[in-house]
Design an enzyme around this catalytic site. Structure first.
Site, PDB file in Angstrom:
ATOM      1  N   SER A 146       0.866  -1.203   0.000  1.00  9.62           N
ATOM      2  CA  SER A 146       0.000   0.000   0.000  1.00  9.62           C
ATOM      3  C   SER A 146       0.885   1.230   0.000  1.00  9.62           C
ATOM      4  CB  SER A 146      -0.869  -0.002   1.263  1.00  9.62           C
ATOM      5  OG  SER A 146      -1.464   1.266   1.457  1.00  9.62           O
ATOM      6  N   TYR A 157      -2.137  -0.343  10.564  1.00 10.07           N
ATOM      7  CA  TYR A 157      -2.330  -0.866   9.198  1.00 10.07           C
ATOM      8  C   TYR A 157      -1.084  -0.554   8.360  1.00 10.07           C
ATOM      9  CZ  TYR A 157      -4.027  -1.242   4.375  1.00 10.07           C
ATOM     10  OH  TYR A 157      -4.166  -1.565   3.043  1.00 10.07           O
TER      11      TYR A 157
END
Ligand SMILES: NC(=O)c1ccc[n+]([C@@H]2O[C@H](COP(=O)([O-])OP(=O)(O)OC[C@H]3O[C@@H](n4cnc5c(N)ncnc54)[C@H](OP(=O)(O)O)[C@@H]3O)[C@@H](O)[C@H]2O)c1
Length: 273
Positions: A146, A157
Site C-alpha cells: 500500500s 495498518y
C-alpha cells in the site's frame, strides 16, 4: 480455442480473490490464460469469478480458506501444483484494515491485521518459493502492499504494509540466485471493500456519493454497483481494482532480464476519507 497470451499456460494462486483487488487480479489472470486458484472465505463470490473466467475459455479452481490458518496457505499451493504440475505466480493479496489512532485501537483488530497482512503473507512467500524451487521453474511472487508503506505515520495498518515491503525487499536479496522475481504493488485508494471495518458514517458517506440507496452495516461488504458508482463519482480520488490488476500484469509480463521491484499506483489526487 485456447487463449494465446504471454501468460497463457502458467499457474497462479491469488489470495483474497473473493473481493476487490484480488478478484480483479484473479479474473484478469484467468482472461490471460493462466490457471488460477482463487482463495477466500466467501464461496459464492469465488464461484462467480470462476464462472466469468470459464465462460471466457479460462480455467480456475476455488479454495475456501481462512489464510490465518498456516496449513491452508500450503493447501493453496498444493492445489495449483496438483492441477498444473507447477506454481508460476503467487499473489499475496488478502488483507484487512482497522484504521484509527494507535491509542484508540483494539488488540483484536491489530491481531487480525498482523495475522492476515503479515504472517499469512510470510508463510505464503516461503511455501511458494519452496514449490517453485522444487519444480525448478521461473516464478513470480507479487505482494500487495500500500502507499501506506511510504508514510512513516500510517498507524498499525501502515505498519503491516511497511512489513510487507521489508519482507519483499529481503526476499528479493535472498532469491538473487533463483529464477524467482518478487514485486511489491503499492496502491493508493481503490474502490473496494477494504473499508468494511471503518466507521459506518464513513461508509454511509461513500454510499451517498454513489447515489444508490442501500443500508450500511459494520463489517459487511457494499454491493459492487455502489463501489463502482462511488468510484465514478470520485474518479480523481479513487482508482478501480482493474487498474491494480493492470499493474500486476505489467510486472508479470516483463522479459526475464527485467525485474520490477515495486509499483506505486494511485489516483490523481489524494482523498482523506
Ligand atoms: N482498497 C484500497 O484502497 C487498498 C489500497 C492499498 C492496498 N490495499 C490492499 O489490497 C489488498 C486487497 O484489499 P481490497 O482493497 O481488495 O479489500 P477487500 O475488497 O476487502 O478484499 C480483501 C480480500 O481479502 C480476503 N481476506 C481477508 N481476510 C482473510 C482471511 N483471513 N482469509 C482469507 N481471505 C481473507 C477477503 O476475503 P473474504 O471477503 O472472503 O473474507 C477479500 O477477498 C489488501 O492487502 C489491502 O491491504 C487496498
Amino acid at each position: 480455442m485456447s487463449i494465446q497470451t504471454a501468460l497463457a499456460g502458467k499457474s497462479a494462486v491469488v489470495t483474497g480473490a473473493s473481493s476487490g483487488i484480488g478478484r480483479a487480479i484473479a479474473e484478469r489472470l484467468g482472461a490471460e490464460g493462466v490457471f488460477v486458484v482463487l482463495a477466500g472465505r466467501d464461496r459464492a463470490a469465488l464461484e462467480q469469478s470462476v464462472a466469468i473466467i470459464e465462460s471466457a475459455g479460462g480455467r480456475a479452481a476455488i479454495v475456501v480458506a481462512d489464510i490465518r490458518e498456516a496449513s491452508s496457505v500450503q493447501n493453496l499451493i498444493d492445489t495449483a501444483v496438483a492441477t498444473t504440475g507447477q506454481l508460476d505466480i503467487f499473489v499475496n493479496n488478502a488483507g484487512v484494515a482497522f484504521m484509527g489512532a494507535v491509542l484508540d485501537g483494539e488488540p483484536e483488530g491489530w491481531k487480525m491485521m498482523l495475522d492476515t497482512n503479515v504472517l499469512a503473507l510470510l508463510i505464503g512467500c516461503q511455501a511458494a518459493v519452496r514449490a517453485m524451487r522444487e519444480k525448478g521453474n521461473h516464478g513470480h511472487i507479487v505482494n500487495i502492499s500500500s502507499v501506506a508503506a511510504a508514510n512513516p505515520e500510517s498507524g498499525v495498518y501502515g505498519a503491516t504494509k511497511h512489513a510487507v515491503n521489508v519482507i519483499t525487499n529481503t526476499l528479493r536479496q535472498e532469491l538473487l540466485e533463483d529464477p524467482i522475481q518478487v514485486t511489491s504493488i503499492m496502491p493508493g485508494l481503490v474502490a473496494t471493500n477494504i473499508g468494511r471495518n471503518v466507521d459506518v458514517a464513513v461508509l454511509e458517506g461513500l454510499v451517498a456519493m454513489s447515489g444508490i440507496d442501500v443500508e450500511v452495516a459494520a463489517g459487511e461488504r457494499l454491493p459492487d454497483d455502489v463501489l463502482e458508482s462511488a468510484q465514478e463519482a470520485l474518479s480523481d480520488f479513487m482508482i478501480k481494482p482493474e487498474d491494480v490488476a493492470d499493474a500486476v500484469c505489467f510486472a508479470l509480463t516483463r522479459p526475464g532480464r527485467v525485474h520490477i521491484p515495486e509499483i506505486v499506483i494511485r489516483p490523481n489526487k489524494d482523498f482523506d476519507l
